[in-house]
Design an enzyme around this catalytic site. Structure first.
Site, PDB file in Angstrom:
ATOM      1  N   TYR B  30       0.835  -1.206   0.000  1.00 34.63           N
ATOM      2  CA  TYR B  30       0.000   0.000   0.000  1.00 34.63           C
ATOM      3  C   TYR B  30       0.870   1.256   0.000  1.00 34.63           C
ATOM      4  O   TYR B  30       0.556   2.257  -0.669  1.00 34.63           O
ATOM      5  CB  TYR B  30      -0.912  -0.017   1.236  1.00 34.63           C
ATOM      6  N   GLU B  31       1.974   1.200   0.758  1.00 38.07           N
ATOM      7  CA  GLU B  31       2.871   2.367   0.858  1.00 38.07           C
ATOM      8  C   GLU B  31       3.848   2.449  -0.318  1.00 38.07           C
ATOM      9  O   GLU B  31       4.709   3.324  -0.334  1.00 38.07           O
ATOM     10  CB  GLU B  31       3.660   2.300   2.177  1.00 38.07           C
ATOM     11  N   GLY B 107     -13.990   1.282  12.894  1.00 38.72           N
ATOM     12  CA  GLY B 107     -13.414   1.665  14.183  1.00 38.72           C
ATOM     13  C   GLY B 107     -12.297   0.751  14.655  1.00 38.72           C
ATOM     14  O   GLY B 107     -11.828   0.868  15.799  1.00 38.72           O
ATOM     15  N   TYR B 143      -5.529  10.547  11.518  1.00 35.01           N
ATOM     16  CA  TYR B 143      -4.716  10.893  12.691  1.00 35.01           C
ATOM     17  C   TYR B 143      -5.033  12.302  13.199  1.00 35.01           C
ATOM     18  O   TYR B 143      -5.090  12.538  14.403  1.00 35.01           O
ATOM     19  CB  TYR B 143      -3.227  10.748  12.374  1.00 35.01           C
TER      20      TYR B 143
END
Lengths: 173, 173
Positions: B30-31, B107, B143
């Site tokens: 993904y990164e 969540g 974040y």
């Protein structure tokens, strides 16, 4: 500056905490961050020199004949600990590297950092990581000269923090 | 997506290393950093689950009825360890936070991070630190919504690294 300058690098012990705190404050003042220093000598003594230390230290010392006018012979330090990368495994993190201004240019900072690198490699680390303030050009030049690179600039890694009320709130289940 | 979604968060154990490695690879893909992953399942087993662990893990699990078509019920993880700030003392560092794409928005990521925050506060930490790739806008938004802030942007902290030949060379006395 001191053509006969000799210095030694050794592991910090609990008696060094007073000087470590003094130099942490000097470094923070240089970084214009002195108001962020909450740590005490007692914290350093407990956290670094009890059974399971949370950090390790190195102290750079000069002979008595080179002591400062305040009488200091402990004139530099490094603070480091071991971390972990999920990509590459064991790593060493250098939290601080500091040499008092009048003792710079003698290879003391490089000797301290070299020792952190040696200890890291011996412990099986593949990386030495640290952070730097982006306006601190002389330090950036120093670290670049040693082959370090800026993974914020090259790869886009940004440092994030959660603290205070936000941290307390996040911790609520 | 799953109106009856239930999940649990628990400490990772050595039997989780296979799934942790799978998810480390998924996160790295993904990164766009998959070629940087050198770690093996055996490294994780030794480094995280022997006498003096170098990291700690949390696993998010879903019930069997929500397993993936490949049969996975371990669908998220956090990897963290304790560090030290010379300004503020004990800190917790979250190396990774990951939830498989099909389980996002429930969540689970927040629950994993909340547990890291709880454990950090219990251990006397004042800060939870981590890094993020600056192009990862959905993670940045997540974040920020939790009250985290970017100390690269606000204070100028850049991440630096020394590795490979440069590290070997630096370690020469």
């Amino acid at each position: 500056m001191f053509p006969d300058m000799k210095f030694s690098i050794r592991a910090a012990n609990v008696e060094d905490c007073k000087d470590m705190l003094r130099m942490i404050m000097e470094l923070a003042e240089y970084e214009k961050l002195a108001e962020h220093v909450k740590i005490t000598q007692s914290d350093l003594e407990q956290d670094g020199f009890s059974k399971n230390p949370l950090f390790h230290g190195l102290i750079a010392e000069v002979p008595e004949r080179h002591k400062t006018k305040e009488g200091q012979t402990k004139i530099g330090y490094a603070l480091y600990f071991y971390t972990y990368s999920s990509f590459s495994g064991r790593a060493v993190y250098m939290e601080d590297l500091y040499v008092m201004p009048e003792f710079r240019g003698e290879g003391i900072g490089k000797a301290l950092m070299s020792k952190v690198a040696q200890l890291g490699l011996t412990a099986g680390c593949n990386e030495l990581n640290f952070t730097i303030l982006n306006w601190n050009k002389s330090s950036l030049d120093f670290y670049h000269s040693l082959g370090c690179y800026d993974i914020t600039t090259t790869m886009g890694y940004h440092c994030m923090r959660c603290e205070g009320e936000a941290l307390e709130h996040l911790a609520q289940p």
